[in-house]
Design a protein around this motif. Structure first.
Motif, mmCIF file in Angstrom:
data_model
loop_
_atom_site.group_PDB
_atom_site.id
_atom_site.type_symbol
_atom_site.label_atom_id
_atom_site.label_comp_id
_atom_site.label_asym_id
_atom_site.label_seq_id
_atom_site.Cartn_x
_atom_site.Cartn_y
_atom_site.Cartn_z
ATOM 1 N N GLU A 182 -24.790 3.226 -9.457
ATOM 2 C CA GLU A 182 -23.415 3.771 -9.740
ATOM 3 C C GLU A 182 -23.812 4.565 -11.196
ATOM 4 O OE1 GLU A 182 -20.995 0.447 -11.010
ATOM 5 O OE2 GLU A 182 -21.477 -0.626 -9.072
ATOM 6 N N VAL A 185 -20.615 3.895 -16.526
ATOM 7 C CA VAL A 185 -19.391 3.300 -16.588
ATOM 8 C C VAL A 185 -18.309 3.981 -17.487
ATOM 9 C CG1 VAL A 185 -17.984 1.012 -17.225
ATOM 10 C CG2 VAL A 185 -20.539 1.068 -16.316
ATOM 11 N N SER A 215 -25.142 -3.277 -6.262
ATOM 12 C CA SER A 215 -24.502 -2.266 -6.711
ATOM 13 C C SER A 215 -24.395 -2.330 -8.204
ATOM 14 C CB SER A 215 -22.925 -2.186 -6.202
ATOM 15 O OG SER A 215 -22.518 -1.060 -6.852
ATOM 16 N N GLN A 216 -25.049 -1.367 -8.905
ATOM 17 C CA GLN A 216 -25.315 -1.659 -10.338
ATOM 18 C C GLN A 216 -25.235 -0.131 -11.010
ATOM 19 O OE1 GLN A 216 -25.227 -2.999 -13.445
ATOM 20 N NE2 GLN A 216 -26.153 -4.816 -12.416
ATOM 21 N N THR A 217 -24.947 0.013 -12.387
ATOM 22 C CA THR A 217 -25.063 1.335 -12.884
ATOM 23 C C THR A 217 -26.534 1.676 -13.252
ATOM 24 O OG1 THR A 217 -24.633 2.799 -14.690
ATOM 25 C CG2 THR A 217 -24.515 0.534 -15.325
ATOM 26 N N GLU A 219 -26.611 4.696 -15.019
ATOM 27 C CA GLU A 219 -26.441 5.421 -16.164
ATOM 28 C C GLU A 219 -26.656 6.901 -15.777
ATOM 29 O OE1 GLU A 219 -27.640 3.468 -19.682
ATOM 30 O OE2 GLU A 219 -26.917 1.392 -18.806
ATOM 31 N N TYR A 220 -26.794 7.287 -14.653
ATOM 32 C CA TYR A 220 -26.792 8.833 -14.246
ATOM 33 C C TYR A 220 -28.456 9.218 -14.873
ATOM 34 C CZ TYR A 220 -22.275 10.020 -12.801
ATOM 35 O OH TYR A 220 -20.968 10.307 -12.057
ATOM 36 N N THR A 221 -29.204 8.388 -15.082
ATOM 37 C CA THR A 221 -30.462 8.910 -15.709
ATOM 38 C C THR A 221 -31.648 8.344 -14.717
ATOM 39 O OG1 THR A 221 -31.295 6.784 -16.931
ATOM 40 C CG2 THR A 221 -29.630 8.241 -17.936
ATOM 41 N N ARG A 222 -32.643 9.064 -14.801
ATOM 42 C CA ARG A 222 -33.840 8.737 -13.678
ATOM 43 C C ARG A 222 -34.482 7.409 -14.313
ATOM 44 N NH1 ARG A 222 -37.471 13.915 -12.418
ATOM 45 N NH2 ARG A 222 -35.689 15.083 -12.388
ATOM 46 N N ALA A 223 -34.671 7.071 -15.520
ATOM 47 C CA ALA A 223 -35.351 5.803 -16.109
ATOM 48 C C ALA A 223 -34.360 4.731 -15.654
ATOM 49 C CB ALA A 223 -35.473 6.194 -17.509
ATOM 50 N N LYS A 224 -33.078 4.925 -15.803
ATOM 51 C CA LYS A 224 -32.536 3.791 -15.394
ATOM 52 C C LYS A 224 -32.259 3.567 -13.988
ATOM 53 C CE LYS A 224 -31.402 1.483 -19.060
ATOM 54 N NZ LYS A 224 -31.724 0.087 -19.367
ATOM 55 N N LYS A 226 -34.484 4.160 -11.723
ATOM 56 C CA LYS A 226 -35.866 3.419 -11.569
ATOM 57 C C LYS A 226 -35.833 2.132 -11.861
ATOM 58 C CE LYS A 226 -40.832 3.999 -11.787
ATOM 59 N NZ LYS A 226 -41.962 4.521 -12.413
ATOM 60 N N GLU A 227 -35.470 1.832 -12.998
ATOM 61 C CA GLU A 227 -35.485 0.242 -13.409
ATOM 62 C C GLU A 227 -34.433 -0.597 -12.622
ATOM 63 O OE1 GLU A 227 -34.403 -0.133 -17.758
ATOM 64 O OE2 GLU A 227 -34.635 -2.675 -17.531
ATOM 65 N N VAL A 228 -33.396 -0.176 -12.242
ATOM 66 C CA VAL A 228 -32.504 -0.789 -11.534
ATOM 67 C C VAL A 228 -32.847 -1.007 -10.054
ATOM 68 C CG1 VAL A 228 -30.107 -0.986 -10.478
ATOM 69 C CG2 VAL A 228 -30.371 -0.224 -12.712
#
Lengths: 341, 344
Positions: A182, A185, A215-217, A219-224, A226-228
């Protein structure tokens, strides 16, 4: 102020005249001669948000180019991401009496006063991209991309693709498992893309074949992203069939996580994202992504068309939605040179 | 009993206890949390993920610990991370054919050097001009992302040069991610300096009472100055790992709010934000705890909207456990209970 009133009256008069001319419509050839204003007579004042992303830069370039192509004189103002700058710009457009004012609102609220001033001066306003909370009577129309539609398109493409390729769920059973990344938020676009996707899924005749497993955010970033995705893979790595990412960057991050887990992105897991920026095209050419749904910055052409229509008194709908493309991986290579962002 | 008391009164007890609680919780709540598999010769599991990402925070918190020990704070670290990634990716270049404009080694060195310069700027403002650390580093916190954007010309540079990704991921053939080795090396360096030189003691002296330290003949200005440079360099190394992890420079988001996590890990580790005594081990545990918490919440599938609430709740709990006042209240209660028992 008084001068503006008079001008407004004249303008309104001119508009009715041109409307009458259109209504008459008998002399099809003579349209551009007397009552009608052609594009080259129009001055458009445009207040841009400022350079915030590649997308925005492409949006600016597109609007400038479209104005040049249409022969419209463009007064361009860059607000450097500050609302007060945008309001100042709109006031200066009113003062210099442009034919049409257009802007991408930085925030939704706080526009009533300045829009009223424009209305009093008789200058039509067109909103581009983001919307405002002000009374709709204060502006003529709103040109934007429909985030709900983007989400729906993503699902419908997936549904078609899964059946076309005769895919079967990797984890067995009769349901395809979908993982969703996602957006941030609280962002309305993020919420709409997700809602559009979920609505399309529940309305689909194949709804029973799909299940959202995670389903999880990101945060529109590559790093997150990848982590999620790493976390998704730890829980359900052997089951996930589809990844829907609410923007390109998160998908690009997720692809790295999927590869690191020894799974083939684009094959084992079908990946679809929204934006269709260059990065996702490169990933599709490498076969690591399946489809990108466009979130187009190319609003310039339709803006110019609408401006001409409004000046000539033609009716325009209150909201104008832009056509947006879907780019599956097999046309990625030929489309890449056409991408502006 | 004596031994037990010695353990519980150790400054590391509470941080470790908090982390242990989190892990025990996971053992029950998240199936397969501790399972580690071997995939393509690399270890693969949630624990590895935690260590991999915590490594960035550990390196960052090393710099932060020393700055905080001098009685300062460095809130520009997050932005400096963005600068580091931007410099490195810019020098390597985003050629899609996977070639590098400049050798990786040079690019990394240049990035860390630029970040050291950022540290010099912070150190200069704090130690020479005596500007309050929060305000002084706030300047670079706001300007840093702008600088990073200038370097990348407002774009995200994606690097296709393979060896660049080794820093934040694994070197082929290595079972563990490179980040863990880097963090271990930085920690080792810090511990060595602390053990072999008096730097640690000097820093503590400055943090407890700078004026007294100056009168005993310590060059307070220089000590503070150097600690900010060190903090900048730590952020530089963290920035390399962060950008290598995603193989791109993302000036808008790289290291966003990470300085806050670094401050939190230092605080969780038992170091007081007022300066003075500091605990390297505590900061490391603190960093791992924060990452474990994030990973746990992802593993549990907590919905996006509620994520920050859970995080805050756990952090409050850990801080509460560590507060002296809270400890005293609990002790008094148990004492009263004992008394009551005796009276009966």
């Amino acid at each position: 102020m008084k001068k503006n009133r008079i001008l407004a009256a004249i303008l309104a008069g001119a508009m009715t005249l041109s409307l009458a001319a259109c209504g008459g419509g008998s002399s099809a050839e003579g349209e551009s001669t007397d009552g009608e204003k052609s594009a080259s007579d129009i001055v458009l004042g445009f207040a841009q948000v400022g350079a915030e992303s590649e997308w925005r830069t492409a949006n600016t370039d597109n609007i400038k180019q479209a104005a040049e192509d249409a022969g419209i004189t463009l007064q361009f103002s860059d607000a450097q991401q500050k609302q007060e700058n945008q309001i100042k710009a709109i006031r200066s457009f009113i003062a210099s009496d442009v034919d049409v004012i257009s802007f991408c609102p930085i925030v939704e609220t706080g526009w009533d006063t300045v829009l009223q001033e424009a209305k009093d001066a008789g200058i039509p306003v067109i909103l581009v991209d983001r919307g405002v909370t002000a009374d709709p009577s204060l502006y003529v129309t709103h040109i934007s991309a429909d985030a709900l539609q983007e989400g729906a398109k993503a699902f419908n493409w997936i549904d078609e693709y899964m059946h076309e390729q005769n895919k079967t769920p990797r984890g067995g059973g009769d349901q395809f498992q979908i993982a969703i990344l996602e957006g941030t938020v609280g962002s309305s676009v993020a919420a709409d893309r997700l809602e559009g996707f979920k609505n399309a899924m529940s309305e689909s005749q194949n709804a029973a074949q799909y299940n959202i497993i995670a389903s999880q955010t990101g945060e529109y970033t590559r790093a997150k992203g990848k982590e999620v995705m790493e976390s998704f893979l730890k829980s359900d790595g052997d089951k996930i069939d589809i990844l829907f990412s609410c923007n390109d960057d998160m998908a690009l991050g997720a692809i790295q996580a999927i590869e690191a887990a020894g799974i083939k992105p684009g094959e084992d897991i079908v990946i679809v994202s929204i934006d269709a920026a260059k990065g996702s095209f490169n990933a599709m050419i490498e076969g690591k992504m399946n489809c990108a749904v466009e979130h187009t910055p190319n609003l310039g052409e339709i803006l110019m068309e609408t401006a001409v229509k409004i000046v000539n008194g033609e009716d325009v709908p209150a909201t104008i939605e832009v056509e947006e493309g879907i780019f599956p991986a097999d046309i990625a290579e030929q489309e890449l040179p056409n991408r502006t962002y | 009993m004596e031994k037990w008391k010695k353990i519980t009164s150790s400054h590391l007890f509470l941080p470790v206890f908090a982390l242990a609680l989190l892990l025990i919780f996971n053992a029950f709540a998240t199936p397969g949390f501790f399972s580690i598999e071997v995939q393509n010769g690399q270890l693969f599991g949630r624990i590895i993920d935690i260590l991999n990402r915590a490594s960035i925070l550990i390196v960052l918190s090393m710099g932060m610990t020393f700055v905080i020990a001098t009685g300062g704070i460095d809130i520009s670290q997050g932005s400096v991370i963005a600068i580091s990634g931007a410099v490195c990716c810019y020098l390597i270049g985003g050629a899609t054919d996977g070639t590098a404009q400049m050798p990786l080694f040079v690019a990394c060195l240049a990035a860390v050097a630029v970040c050291a310069v950022c540290g010099v700027w912070n150190g200069f403002l704090v130690s020479k001009l005596k500007i309050q650390p929060m305000v002084a580093t706030l300047i670079l916190m706001t300007a840093g992302r702008g600088i990073a954007m200038l370097i990348t010309e407002g774009q995200n540079i994606t690097v296709y040069y393979k060896p660049f990704t080794y820093i934040g991921n694994s070197i082929p053939g290595s079972p563990l991610p490179t980040t863990i080795y880097i963090a271990a090396a930085v920690v080792l360096l810090v511990v060595l300096i602390q053990k072999k030189t008096s730097v640690g003691m000097f820093v503590q002296a400055v943090g407890i009472n700078a004026e007294a330290a100056r009168r005993t003949g310590l060059n307070v200005t220089a000590i503070i100055f150097i600690m900010y440079i060190f903090s900048g360099m730590c952020a530089g190394v963290a920035g390399l790992m962060e950008s290598s992890m995603i193989a791109a420079a993302d000036p808008n988001n790289a290291g966003l709010n990470m300085e806050m996590d670094a401050i939190l890990s230092v605080a969780l580790g038992g170091t007081l934000l007022t300066g003075g005594r500091f605990y390297i081990g505590g900061s490391i545990i603190g960093a791992i705890t924060i990452q474990t918490l994030t990973t746990t919440l992802y593993a549990l599938g907590v919905s996006s909207e509620q994520l920050p609430v859970y995080k805050a709740a756990v952090v409050i709990l850990i801080c509460l456990l560590q507060s002296e006042k809270f400890k005293k209240i609990i002790e008094r209660k148990s004492l009263n209970q004992k008394k009551a028992v005796k009276q009966v």
